[in-house]
Design a protein around this motif. Structure first.
Motif, PDB file in Angstrom:
ATOM      1  N   ARG A  23      -2.378  -2.513 -10.426  1.00  0.00           N
ATOM      2  CA  ARG A  23      -1.388  -1.554  -9.918  1.00  0.00           C
ATOM      3  C   ARG A  23       0.036  -1.955 -10.257  1.00  0.00           C
ATOM      4  O   ARG A  23       0.956  -1.151 -10.078  1.00  0.00           O
ATOM      5  CB  ARG A  23      -1.524  -1.415  -8.393  1.00  0.00           C
ATOM      6  N   PRO A  73       1.529   2.286  -6.825  1.00  0.00           N
ATOM      7  CA  PRO A  73       0.618   3.370  -7.215  1.00  0.00           C
ATOM      8  C   PRO A  73      -0.822   3.002  -6.901  1.00  0.00           C
ATOM      9  O   PRO A  73      -1.161   1.821  -6.744  1.00  0.00           O
ATOM     10  CB  PRO A  73       0.851   3.486  -8.734  1.00  0.00           C
ATOM     11  N   ASP A  74      -1.683   4.015  -6.800  1.00  0.00           N
ATOM     12  CA  ASP A  74      -3.096   3.772  -6.515  1.00  0.00           C
ATOM     13  C   ASP A  74      -3.822   3.181  -7.718  1.00  0.00           C
ATOM     14  O   ASP A  74      -4.806   2.451  -7.561  1.00  0.00           O
ATOM     15  CB  ASP A  74      -3.786   5.076  -6.089  1.00  0.00           C
ATOM     16  N   GLY A  75      -3.337   3.507  -8.920  1.00  0.00           N
ATOM     17  CA  GLY A  75      -3.947   2.986 -10.130  1.00  0.00           C
ATOM     18  C   GLY A  75      -2.910   2.324 -11.001  1.00  0.00           C
ATOM     19  O   GLY A  75      -1.931   1.759 -10.513  1.00  0.00           O
ATOM     20  N   ASP A  84      -0.182   5.853 -14.776  1.00  0.00           N
ATOM     21  CA  ASP A  84      -0.819   7.032 -14.193  1.00  0.00           C
ATOM     22  C   ASP A  84       0.082   7.723 -13.180  1.00  0.00           C
ATOM     23  O   ASP A  84      -0.121   8.901 -12.850  1.00  0.00           O
ATOM     24  CB  ASP A  84      -2.141   6.643 -13.524  1.00  0.00           C
ATOM     25  N   SER A  85       1.068   7.001 -12.651  1.00  0.00           N
ATOM     26  CA  SER A  85       2.007   7.566 -11.685  1.00  0.00           C
ATOM     27  C   SER A  85       3.389   7.784 -12.275  1.00  0.00           C
ATOM     28  O   SER A  85       4.357   8.028 -11.540  1.00  0.00           O
ATOM     29  CB  SER A  85       2.114   6.642 -10.455  1.00  0.00           C
ATOM     30  N   ASP A 112       0.822  -1.216   0.000  1.00  0.00           N
ATOM     31  CA  ASP A 112       0.000   0.000   0.000  1.00  0.00           C
ATOM     32  C   ASP A 112       0.852   1.259   0.000  1.00  0.00           C
ATOM     33  O   ASP A 112       0.490   2.282  -0.586  1.00  0.00           O
ATOM     34  CB  ASP A 112      -0.925   0.009   1.220  1.00  0.00           C
ATOM     35  N   ARG A 113       1.995   1.196   0.635  1.00  0.00           N
ATOM     36  CA  ARG A 113       2.878   2.357   0.706  1.00  0.00           C
ATOM     37  C   ARG A 113       3.669   2.562  -0.582  1.00  0.00           C
ATOM     38  O   ARG A 113       3.945   3.704  -0.970  1.00  0.00           O
ATOM     39  CB  ARG A 113       3.833   2.185   1.899  1.00  0.00           C
ATOM     40  N   TYR A 136      -4.266  -8.808  -5.053  1.00  0.00           N
ATOM     41  CA  TYR A 136      -4.226  -7.545  -4.305  1.00  0.00           C
ATOM     42  C   TYR A 136      -3.549  -6.453  -5.129  1.00  0.00           C
ATOM     43  O   TYR A 136      -3.920  -5.276  -5.044  1.00  0.00           O
ATOM     44  CB  TYR A 136      -3.484  -7.748  -2.987  1.00  0.00           C
ATOM     45  N   CYS A 137      -2.571  -6.833  -5.930  1.00  0.00           N
ATOM     46  CA  CYS A 137      -1.818  -5.866  -6.742  1.00  0.00           C
ATOM     47  C   CYS A 137      -2.410  -5.683  -8.132  1.00  0.00           C
ATOM     48  O   CYS A 137      -1.899  -4.845  -8.901  1.00  0.00           O
ATOM     49  CB  CYS A 137      -0.367  -6.318  -6.892  1.00  0.00           C
TER      50      CYS A 137
END
Length: 271
Positions: free
Chosen positions: A171, A137-139, A143-144, A133-134, A167-168
């Motif tokens: 991302r 990227p969120d998407g 995008d990042s 999570d840290r 989970y990933c």
């Protein structure tokens, strides 16, 4: 972007098959980046500065690791100075080295490489999901500003590895398992665009027990006393890994395939 992930490099047979084949493979596949798990490269246990240099010179760009990362203490100051050698991010705070790297390739691409370790049948490390999570990227990676995002999941249980994959999903460009040293047949792209393979296999000799001398390993498992010390098996190595192509805009996977070169396993070429 085109990149290759190589499974655990085990001892001299693993090093030899990588250094003997990777320059040609890199050229033939026109690779932008090569990542390899090197935690077993030094006689099966840990890494040395000399071995890291050998792998880098052969065409490896980033070295990931796992539970054997600190077996050779001499690697600790090397990791502190060379960000290209990373350890599982969910090691306790203050552990030597880093758990990820944003690597700028010579071809101008940016790839985020993340290393985590599972907790089922493994050491009870910090929560790897908090690391993901840290760091991720969120998407979608693009995008990042990433051309690709790779996650090396060093874990024992196939169920846990699949959980990390989902989970990933969306991302990361690739979530790939290491540690069990056997290439799995499930390379595919998940629903959200993340390439996945439960285990990349090893770069080492398969006339062995996961790279170690088969007679000694069987003696230990059968309960013989005294138990012999494990040593790396000799013989021709097989290079095993996963090849991925990503979409130029999103950074998500458009193609994934295994690669196997040399040794007794059936050869596999990703194109």
């Amino acid at each position: 972007m085109k990149f290759l992930f190589l499974g655990d490099v085990v001892g001299k047979p693993g090093r030899d098959v990588v250094t003997g084949n990777l320059p040609r493979i890199r050229e033939q596949l026109n690779l932008d980046c090569v990542i390899a798990n090197g935690e077993n490269a030094a006689h099966g246990f840990g890494l040395t500065e000399k071995i890291c240099k050998e792998l880098f010179e052969a065409g490896v760009d980033v070295i990931t690791t796992g539970n054997h990362v600190y077996d050779k203490a001499e690697i600790i100051p090397v990791m502190e100075q060379d960000d290209r050698i990373i350890r599982p991010d969910n090691y306790p705070a203050g552990s030597p080295g880093k758990g990820s790297i944003l690597y700028d390739t010579p071809s101008g691409h940016r790839i985020l490489v993340v290393n985590i370790m599972g907790r089922l049948f493994m050491e009870p490390l910090d929560n790897p999901y908090e690391s993901l999570d840290r760091l991720l990227p969120d998407g979608a990676p693009g995008d990042s500003g990433f051309d690709a995002v790779l996650v090396d999941v060093h874990a024992e249980a196939t169920s846990e590895k699949y959980g990390f994959g989902h989970y990933c999903d969306g991302r990361a460009s690739l979530v790939v398992g290491t540690h069990t040293h056997v290439p799995t047949a499930d390379a595919h792209i998940l629903a959200g665009g993340t390439a996945y393979q439960t285990d990349a296999g090893m770069c080492g000799t398969y006339d062995s027990v996961i790279g170690m001398n088969k007679e000694d390993a069987v003696a230990r498992m059968s309960g013989r006393i005294p138990k012999p010390r494990l040593s790396v098996a000799e013989g021709e190595g097989t290079l095993c890994g996963v090849y991925v192509e990503t979409d130029a805009r999103s950074g998500l996977a458009t193609h994934v395939a295994p690669i196997r070169v040399g040794g007794p396993l059936r050869a596999a070429w990703p194109l």
